[in-house]
Design a protein around this motif. Structure first.
Motif, short mmCIF file in Angstrom:
data_model
loop_
_atom_site.label_atom_id
_atom_site.label_comp_id
_atom_site.label_asym_id
_atom_site.label_seq_id
_atom_site.Cartn_x
_atom_site.Cartn_y
_atom_site.Cartn_z
N VAL A 1 0.84 -1.20 0.00
CA VAL A 1 0.00 0.00 0.00
C VAL A 1 0.87 1.25 0.00
O VAL A 1 0.57 2.24 -0.69
CB VAL A 1 -0.97 -0.01 1.19
N HIS A 2 1.96 1.23 0.75
CA HIS A 2 2.89 2.37 0.74
C HIS A 2 3.46 2.58 -0.67
O HIS A 2 3.63 3.72 -1.11
CB HIS A 2 4.01 2.15 1.75
N GLN A 3 3.73 1.48 -1.37
CA GLN A 3 4.20 1.60 -2.76
C GLN A 3 3.17 2.29 -3.63
O GLN A 3 3.49 3.18 -4.43
CB GLN A 3 4.49 0.21 -3.33
N LYS B 1 -7.46 -4.74 10.01
CA LYS B 1 -8.12 -3.48 10.35
C LYS B 1 -7.17 -2.56 11.11
O LYS B 1 -7.13 -1.34 10.87
CB LYS B 1 -9.37 -3.75 11.17
N GLU B 2 -6.37 -3.13 12.02
CA GLU B 2 -5.38 -2.33 12.74
C GLU B 2 -4.38 -1.72 11.76
O GLU B 2 -3.97 -0.56 11.92
CB GLU B 2 -4.64 -3.20 13.76
N ARG B 3 -3.98 -2.49 10.75
CA ARG B 3 -3.04 -2.00 9.76
C ARG B 3 -3.66 -0.86 8.94
O ARG B 3 -2.98 0.12 8.60
CB ARG B 3 -2.62 -3.13 8.82
N VAL B 4 -4.92 -0.99 8.61
CA VAL B 4 -5.59 0.07 7.86
C VAL B 4 -5.65 1.35 8.71
O VAL B 4 -5.41 2.46 8.20
CB VAL B 4 -6.99 -0.37 7.42
N PHE B 5 -5.93 1.20 10.00
CA PHE B 5 -5.92 2.37 10.89
C PHE B 5 -4.53 3.00 10.93
O PHE B 5 -4.38 4.23 10.94
CB PHE B 5 -6.35 1.96 12.30
N GLN B 6 -3.49 2.16 10.94
CA GLN B 6 -2.12 2.67 10.94
C GLN B 6 -1.81 3.40 9.64
O GLN B 6 -1.14 4.44 9.64
CB GLN B 6 -1.12 1.52 11.15
N LEU B 7 -2.32 2.86 8.53
CA LEU B 7 -2.11 3.52 7.23
C LEU B 7 -2.77 4.89 7.22
O LEU B 7 -2.22 5.84 6.64
CB LEU B 7 -2.67 2.65 6.11
N ALA C 1 -3.03 6.86 9.72
CA ALA C 1 -2.16 7.75 10.48
C ALA C 1 -0.89 8.08 9.71
O ALA C 1 -0.42 9.23 9.73
CB ALA C 1 -1.81 7.10 11.82
N ASP C 2 -0.33 7.07 9.02
CA ASP C 2 0.92 7.27 8.29
C ASP C 2 0.74 8.07 7.01
O ASP C 2 1.66 8.79 6.59
CB ASP C 2 1.54 5.91 7.92
N LEU C 3 -0.42 7.92 6.38
CA LEU C 3 -0.65 8.54 5.07
C LEU C 3 -1.92 9.41 5.14
O LEU C 3 -2.95 9.09 4.56
CB LEU C 3 -0.82 7.45 4.00
#
Length: 379
Positions: free
Chosen positions: A207-209, A264-270, A272-274
């Motif tokens: 996703v970052h890519q 879902k936790e990863r999506v929440f982190q995304l 915040a990061d993006l």
């Protein structure tokens, strides 16, 4: 002005953060996405694996297309209903070299794909990312190098996207089921559970890519109830206490739920990061389980009966037949619309439509916005 900026500038958006879940006031407005770029496995493959290896046989595709369309289904998939909801053409598979039109997006999903390398297919998520990056780069180069002569338009413009469309497109992701399924077949339940963080780390990087390549609006499906697939039930019901109240294999569904919790936790982190991107997490698991739980009330037959192929006694792929000891295996059913499962692993068109009708309006989404309103989340 691009469609995403038009949405946020003209109509506005009120977002209030509540424990990571924004409340969204949209006023019934809709976005106009110029394209969809999809990444995934057979749940959203519109012809990739068929083009890469061997074409699917009838009766695949019979309900809607009248012939095999590269989909493991009798008709349309959820990604097809997404395109229709957004008033866009059905997506061409990136790997298909005949009759493709990428003007409104491309589909990088292929049957059997997983997030991690290995497994059932060589086209894991990292490969799909590489294909997308190369596709985007070549499109940009083509537009730069080939300028139209006076009064003429290059023919490629009618079937290739415009470079500016990449940042305004919708990016849909539906992958992860095969990471779990392959693990169930080759390791233990506990080993699969322990592998989830590593699987999702690769998802996170992908996703970052995409974000670095300009993607801004994401629609992310979680994984479905693997333990409710007829294939899984056939091979998993012999162990006492293995099934839940609806007849699904409980341990596999519990791992799928843990995968979804961490996703879902990863999506929440995304988020915040993006902060410049919009992420909609879609609980496909709950929608599919709701259908399986209420199959007969919704007009379907037993959810563990499937329409095409066989796993009973002999494994016969959908589209093939075999006569063994005088018994014919592989005859398709007469009414696919009454079946939730098409071939024991993939859903029928009627089931896909039922699920699409419940996820595209935002009922199973976080935040609870429809797919036609997701660009409002793009700030």
């Amino acid at each position: 002005m691009d469609s995403a900026r038009l949405c946020r500038c003209v109509f506005g958006l009120m977002v209030v953060g509540l424990v990571g879940l924004p409340q969204v006031v949209l006023g019934g407005r809709r976005c106009n996405f110029p394209a969809i770029y999809n990444f995934g496995d057979s749940n959203s493959d519109t012809g990739g694996i068929s083009a890469a290896f061997a074409a699917l046989h009838p009766p695949n595709g019979e309900t809607f297309f009248g012939h095999p369309s590269g989909r493991y289904c009798d008709g349309r998939l959820i990604i097809d209903f997404i395109a229709e909801e957004l008033k866009l053409p059905l997506l061409s598979a990136y790997l298909d070299s005949v009759g493709t039109n990428f003007r409104h997006g491309a589909n990088f999903a292929t049957g059997g794909s997983s997030i991690l390398p290995g497994g059932y297919s060589p086209f894991h998520l990292g490969i799909q990312m590489s294909q997308f990056i190369q596709f985007k780069s070549r499109i940009s180069a083509l537009y730069t190098q080939l300028s139209p002569s006076a009064g003429t338009t290059p023919p490629f413009k009618s079937f290739l996207p415009r470079p500016k469309d990449f940042s305004n497109a919708l990016y849909t992701i539906d992958i992860g089921q095969n990471d779990l399924s392959y693990g169930f077949q080759h390791t233990t339940i506990e080993q699969v559970r322990l592998s989830i963080p590593n699987i999702l780390s690769q998802f996170f990087q992908a996703v970052h890519q995409l974000y670095k390549e300009g993607a801004r609006v994401f629609w992310v499906h979680n994984t479905g109830p693997i333990g409710c697939l007829p294939y899984t039930v056939i091979y998993g019901r012999s162990k006492p206490g293995n099934l839940d109240q609806n007849g699904c294999v409980k341990p596999q569904n519990e791992v799928a739920q843990e995968f979804n919790r961490q996703l879902k936790e990863r999506v929440f982190q995304l988020r915040a990061d993006l902060p410049g991107a919009a992420f909609t997490y879609v609980d496909v698991y709950s929608a599919k389980y709701a259908l399986i739980s209420s199959a007969k009330n919704e007009g379907f037959v037993d959810p563990f009966e499937f329409c095409c192929g066989s796993f009973y006694g002999y494994h016969i792929d959908c589209g093939k037949k075999a006569i063994i000891n005088g018994t014919v295996y592989g005859n398709p059913c007469h009414n696919p619309s009454m079946h939730i499962s098409w071939d024991g692993i993939h859903y029928s068109e009627s089931a896909n439509l039922w699920i699409a009708n419940r996820i595209l309006n935002g009922s199973f989404s976080d935040p609870p916005v429809s797919i036609g309103e997701t660009c409002f989340l793009y700030q």
